[in-house]
Design an enzyme around this catalytic site. Structure first.
Site, PDB file in Angstrom:
ATOM      1  N   THR A 169      11.683  41.649  23.602  1.00  8.16           N
ATOM      2  CA  THR A 169      10.872  42.830  23.291  1.00  8.16           C
ATOM      3  C   THR A 169       9.480  42.727  23.903  1.00  8.16           C
ATOM      4  O   THR A 169       8.947  43.713  24.424  1.00  8.16           O
ATOM      5  CB  THR A 169      10.749  43.013  21.770  1.00  8.16           C
ATOM      6  OG1 THR A 169      12.056  43.147  21.212  1.00  8.16           O
ATOM      7  CG2 THR A 169       9.931  44.244  21.434  1.00  8.16           C
TER       8      THR A 169
ATOM      9  N   GLU B 212      14.782  48.986  19.315  1.00  3.62           N
ATOM     10  CA  GLU B 212      15.218  47.591  19.302  1.00  3.62           C
ATOM     11  C   GLU B 212      16.708  47.437  19.636  1.00  3.62           C
ATOM     12  O   GLU B 212      17.572  48.004  18.969  1.00  3.62           O
ATOM     13  CB  GLU B 212      14.931  46.980  17.921  1.00  3.62           C
ATOM     14  CG  GLU B 212      15.464  45.581  17.719  1.00  3.62           C
ATOM     15  CD  GLU B 212      14.837  44.565  18.653  1.00  3.62           C
ATOM     16  OE1 GLU B 212      15.589  43.746  19.207  1.00  3.62           O
ATOM     17  OE2 GLU B 212      13.597  44.594  18.813  1.00  3.62           O
TER      18      GLU B 212
ATOM     19  N   HIS C 136      18.275  44.684  14.969  1.00  9.77           N
ATOM     20  CA  HIS C 136      17.985  43.384  15.573  1.00  9.77           C
ATOM     21  C   HIS C 136      19.037  42.365  15.150  1.00  9.77           C
ATOM     22  O   HIS C 136      19.511  42.375  14.024  1.00  9.77           O
ATOM     23  CB  HIS C 136      16.594  42.907  15.130  1.00  9.77           C
ATOM     24  CG  HIS C 136      16.044  41.788  15.955  1.00  9.77           C
ATOM     25  ND1 HIS C 136      16.570  40.510  15.947  1.00  9.77           N
ATOM     26  CD2 HIS C 136      15.017  41.756  16.841  1.00  9.77           C
ATOM     27  CE1 HIS C 136      15.896  39.748  16.776  1.00  9.77           C
ATOM     28  NE2 HIS C 136      14.951  40.470  17.330  1.00  9.77           N
TER      29      HIS C 136
ATOM     30  N   ASP D 212      14.806  48.450  24.343  1.00  7.08           N
ATOM     31  CA  ASP D 212      13.939  47.399  24.871  1.00  7.08           C
ATOM     32  C   ASP D 212      14.699  46.294  25.595  1.00  7.08           C
ATOM     33  O   ASP D 212      14.203  45.718  26.561  1.00  7.08           O
ATOM     34  CB  ASP D 212      13.042  46.813  23.771  1.00  7.08           C
ATOM     35  CG  ASP D 212      13.823  46.196  22.613  1.00  7.08           C
ATOM     36  OD1 ASP D 212      15.061  46.311  22.582  1.00  7.08           O
ATOM     37  OD2 ASP D 212      13.183  45.580  21.738  1.00  7.08           O
ATOM     38  N   HIS D 213      15.916  45.972  25.142  1.00  2.00           N
ATOM     39  CA  HIS D 213      16.714  44.928  25.798  1.00  2.00           C
ATOM     40  C   HIS D 213      18.124  45.001  25.245  1.00  2.00           C
ATOM     41  O   HIS D 213      18.413  45.807  24.355  1.00  2.00           O
ATOM     42  CB  HIS D 213      16.117  43.527  25.571  1.00  2.00           C
ATOM     43  CG  HIS D 213      15.894  43.182  24.132  1.00  2.00           C
ATOM     44  ND1 HIS D 213      16.926  42.844  23.272  1.00  2.00           N
ATOM     45  CD2 HIS D 213      14.755  43.147  23.373  1.00  2.00           C
ATOM     46  CE1 HIS D 213      16.440  42.612  22.067  1.00  2.00           C
ATOM     47  NE2 HIS D 213      15.132  42.790  22.090  1.00  2.00           N
TER      48      HIS D 213
END
Length: 633
Positions: A298, A254, A413, A472-473
């Site tokens: 995600t 994440e 996150h 993921d990003h």
């Protein structure tokens, strides 16, 4: 003393001017839009006006002053809400709201902490124009207006509104040719046609995309198929089947970006285990690997990994097209005897996963109900990574082998809050609390991955599995560029911003002794064919746009969802072509061929998704099912 009477239609004019000026001010204080010249500044100032003239002008059709004023006040309130919604959304996503996002209501309940970080007490000022308009209506005296406004006056008014619109579009066309037909960048749209007109344009685009499925007959797939076949990459014979028959464990890291890898923060190592893993003899590590997600974050990365297609530009494909036919990696592995599953200790409906995983042919979804969440084990939207990994490995011990497990982490996150016992390093010291906390949650993630490897070894799963991990990003948006500049020690230009989209990518094959640092430029769209080839599964008939990163035919070309791209030699960002080695702007002609190619790839991917074209394709034979589809209509 004689009372001063304001001219007729003063309330209308005041409503327009208040919203117009407020919108222009908000452009500058709330959105990070680069204004490069006087013409762009003029367009930015002008672009709200045509819409406001039209929408407020509807009041001219009301018979009574009271009805007109009520309409103006309601309209002003609605526009204030729309503008503020974009402001709050932009703070979190560095982007503007699209129509599909508005229908993703099942996510809103899980966005509490993130949303709270994006709302401030001073935000009431975004509604000041509505309050002023209400006061004006109560206290100023306007010349008496009788009945419906004369048609000639209304006609002249709307001719003026149309003239302003065409002036706006004309200036925008000179500044950005083919803006409405070629742009994948919502910021460019807002900068040129305005927030309100952008939303109208977005409604048109989304309606058009939904109509595409109804009108598609499969003939569109001919051109797409030719493109895919002409850009295929043959697998490397030495790597193909290297991990054949092994379990596949894919971990979504994440918000982890590459800028923390092999680096320190105020003398603190941020990712000690991942640093060690990047040079391990059994690990392929890709430092020039980029995320390619859009608004679906995600879920978009999941879509890229499973399908080898780009996500949509205007919303999360997990929501908008969960009823499509897909040929996912999970389906291919399932056809080859794998038990396929996804593990994510969050609500199963978040990002519409429960529906989308059915479409992707995932055998089992281990959602939050499959985990035990003890006191102190929850963070952000679900279970902390360390207990999540511990319980996930326990689930793996009960699975039939070989299995394909995709694990989605949560702790690192936004807004990156962490309980004190889980803080292995202190915060950073920039002016951004978000960046300061990010290093702590990234360090926690690194520790959790270390424990995952240890647990897999202890439970006897390590030797017969390959472990794949990818960021993921992005975690730190462009809203924190000043703080990032402090950490990196350099200005964050569009070039640097593109480079910050690099995320770590690891392929760990125990016992292979073939590990290396692979400098090849690659992206998430390449994961699907790379992993299937490692497992010895042929993909020559698959409808995918990615390519095996180990193949000699792999092209070093990564396209972002907004149209930016990176090649071996160039980076295209902020409408500027940069030399990749130096970061200096160069002749636009150097990037021109790739610009066409980027638009082509994104366009073909959109066609496949919006038209649900894979229902016309037989992946087993590679044949188009156009004739059968037309006969069934």
């Amino acid at each position: 003393m004689k009372t001063f009477n304001w001219p007729k239609h003063s309330i209308l004019a005041i409503a327009i001017v208040l919203t117009w000026i407020k919108t222009y001010v908000v452009y500058h204080i709330s959105f990070d839009m680069k204004i490069e010249n006087v013409m762009q500044q003029l367009i930015l100032f002008l672009n709200p006006l045509s819409f406001l003239l039209f929408i407020y002008g509807v009041s001219l059709f009301f018979k009574s002053v009271k009805a007109r004023n009520r309409y103006l006040l309601i309209t002003s309130s609605v526009l204030a809400v729309i503008l503020y919604a974009n402001v709050a959304f932009y703070r979190f996503f560095s982007d503007f709201i699209t129509l599909p996002v508005l229908f993703q209501t099942s996510n809103f309940g899980d966005l509490g902490a993130s949303a709270a970080e994006s709302i401030f007490v001073t935000d009431v000022l975004y509604f000041a124009d509505v309050v002023i308009l209400f006061i004006v209506m109560k206290f100023i005296v306007v010349e008496k207006e009788f009945g419906v406004i004369k048609p000639a006056i209304r006609k002249a008014y709307f001719v003026l509104a149309a003239a302003v619109l065409f002036l706006n579009l004309g200036l925008s066309e000179t500044e950005r040719p083919q803006l409405l037909t070629r742009s994948f960048d919502r910021e460019l749209l807002v900068k040129n046609i305005g927030t309100y007109n952008y939303h109208i344009y977005d409604i048109y685009i989304q309606s058009k995309s939904h109509a595409q499925r109804a009108l598609a007959d499969g003939s569109e797939l001919v051109e797409v198929n030719n493109f895919v076949r002409s850009n295929q990459a043959e697998p490397d014979v030495e790597v193909f089947g290297l991990a054949e028959g092994k379990n596949l464990i894919v971990v979504s890291l994440e918000s982890l970006q590459t800028f923390v890898m092999n680096e320190e923060m105020n003398g603190q190592v941020v990712t000690p285990f991942l640093n060690e893993l990047s040079s391990d003899k059994d690990t392929f590590y890709f430092p020039n690997f980029y995320h390619q997600t859009g608004l679906g974050k995600t879920s978009d990365s999941e879509f890229l990994v499973e399908n080898g297609l780009y996500p949509l530009g205007g919303g999360a494909v997990f929501f908008t097209h969960s009823g499509n036919t897909y040929n996912s990696m999970a389906e291919r592995l399932g056809d080859n005897g794998y038990f396929t599953n996804v593990m994510h200790a969050n609500n199963k409906s978040f990002w519409n996963r429960d529906m989308m995983y059915n479409a992707l042919n995932v055998d089992k979804f281990y959602d939050v109900d499959s985990y035990t969440v003890e006191d102190g084990d929850a963070v952000n939207w679900g279970l902390k990574d360390i207990p999540f990994f511990e319980q996930s490995v326990d689930h793996m011990t009960e699975m039939p082998q070989p299995f394909y497990s995709r694990l989605i982490t949560l702790t690192n996150h936004y807004p990156f809050h962490l309980d004190e016992p889980d803080q292995f390093i202190p915060e950073y010291d920039s002016n951004s609390g978000t960046l300061n906390r990010y290093f702590q949650t990234a360090r926690y993630m690194d520790e959790s991955v270390k424990l995952l490897f240890e647990d897999l070894k202890e439970k006897g799963l390590y030797e017969n599995s390959i472990i794949v991990m990818y960021g993921d990003h992005y975690g730190i948006s462009e809203n924190h560029n000043d703080a990032m500049a402090q950490y990196l020690g350099k200005e964050i230009t569009p070039f640097e911003s593109a480079q910050l989209q690099r995320v770590p990518f690891f392929i760990h094959v125990p016992g292979s002794d073939k590990g290396q640092v692979v400098e090849e430029v690659s992206g998430q769209i390449d994961i699907r064919p790379t992993l299937l080839h490692l497992l010895g599964i042929e993909t020559s008939k698959d409808m995918q746009l990615g390519a095996d990163v180990f193949s000699e035919d792999h092209e070093e070309f990564v396209v972002f969802r907004d149209g930016r791209f990176v090649t071996k030699d160039f980076v295209y960002a902020g409408n500027t072509c940069y030399e990749k080695e130096t970061g200096l702007a160069t002749d636009a002609a150097s990037c021109a061929p790739y610009t066409e190619r980027a638009a082509e790839e994104l366009g073909y991917s959109d066609q496949i998704i919006n038209g649900d074209l894979l229902r016309f394709y037989d992946v087993k034979t590679g044949n188009l099912l156009i004739d059968e589809a037309n006969q069934s209509k």
